[in-house]
Scaffold this active site. Sequence first.
Site, short mmCIF file in Angstrom:
data_model
loop_
_atom_site.label_atom_id
_atom_site.label_comp_id
_atom_site.label_asym_id
_atom_site.label_seq_id
_atom_site.Cartn_x
_atom_site.Cartn_y
_atom_site.Cartn_z
CB SER A 1 -32.69 -15.07 -13.95
OG SER A 1 -33.87 -15.97 -14.26
CG HIS A 2 -33.61 -17.47 -18.00
ND1 HIS A 2 -34.27 -16.53 -17.43
CD2 HIS A 2 -33.39 -17.13 -19.32
CE1 HIS A 2 -34.50 -15.57 -18.17
NE2 HIS A 2 -34.32 -15.79 -19.40
#
Length: 118
Positions: free
Chosen positions: A104-105
Site C-alpha cells: 500500500s502506501h
Amino acid sequence: MGHRFDPVILREYDIRGTVGSTLFEDDAYAVGRAFGSVVAESAGKTICVGLDGRTTSSGLEARLTQGLTECGLDVLRVGLGPTPLLYFSVHHLGADAGVMVTGSHNPKEHNGFKLMLG
C-alpha cells in the site's frame, strides 16, 4: 506445531510487515493455507490474486498461491496492478474471494496482504 506469525503483522484490516524482518514468504504460504481453508469451507472454488510492483511481491504471491492451490481452490492470477483492479476482478470474474499482495502506501521494504470475500 503450526505456523507462528510475528504478532505485529496481524492488523485489523490487513496483514502487513517488513519483509525479511517481520514478514516472510513462509507467512505468505500460511496465509494462503488459512484463508484458502476459510474460502473452501464456505463452498468457495475460485480466488483472484493480484500484486503490486514491489520487488518482494512476486515471491510472496508465489507462496500465497501455492497455499491457496493446496486448499483445492482455482487461483485466477490477475497480475500486476492497483488494489481496485483486484476488487473489480473478483466481481467481474465471479470469484468467491481475492487476495492482493501489497505494501500500500508504506515504505518499499514493507509488504502484506489484503483479503476479501466475494
